[in-house]
Write a protein that holds these residues in place. Structure first.
Motif, mmCIF file in Angstrom:
data_model
loop_
_atom_site.group_PDB
_atom_site.id
_atom_site.type_symbol
_atom_site.label_atom_id
_atom_site.label_comp_id
_atom_site.label_asym_id
_atom_site.label_seq_id
_atom_site.Cartn_x
_atom_site.Cartn_y
_atom_site.Cartn_z
ATOM 1 N N PHE A 4 -24.721 39.591 42.088
ATOM 2 C CA PHE A 4 -23.682 38.652 42.989
ATOM 3 C C PHE A 4 -22.212 38.719 42.450
ATOM 4 O O PHE A 4 -21.331 38.958 43.187
ATOM 5 N N ARG A 7 -20.504 42.010 43.071
ATOM 6 C CA ARG A 7 -20.203 42.213 44.080
ATOM 7 C C ARG A 7 -18.797 41.502 44.675
ATOM 8 O O ARG A 7 -18.529 41.845 45.549
ATOM 9 N N ASN A 8 -18.528 40.327 44.146
ATOM 10 C CA ASN A 8 -17.639 39.658 44.164
ATOM 11 C C ASN A 8 -16.736 39.513 42.931
ATOM 12 O O ASN A 8 -16.852 38.259 42.359
#
Length: 83
Positions: A4, A7-8
């Motif tokens: 996560f 990806r961010n």
């Protein structure tokens, strides 16, 4: 959580550690801090930048029934706060 965060890249995270109510307060606070730091270290070793992470031990989680072994196991945990 590592995926996560990868990806961010604009997201930061606080790793929060907790302990159950058994034992002395000082010991449980230090245990909760070590628990949070272990997850913090794992995220760093997976390639997440240190500057995006923080960790803190919050001591005992008093929201569970301390007479229940299953509930106490739930209290021994880390959680995440996305910032």
């Amino acid at each position: 959580m590592s995926n996560f965060l990868k990806r961010n890249p604009g997201v930061s995270l606080e790793v929060k550690g907790y302990a159950d109510e058994l034992g002395l307060d000082d010991y449980n606070f230090k245990l909760s801090e070590r628990r949070a730091k272990a997850v913090y270290d794992l995220l760093i070793s997976s390639g997440i930048e240190r500057s995006r992470l923080s960790y803190k031990g919050y001591g005992e989680d008093t929201s569970v029934d301390k007479s229940s072994q299953n509930a106490r196991q739930f209290a021994r945990r880390t959680s995440f706060e996305v910032k």
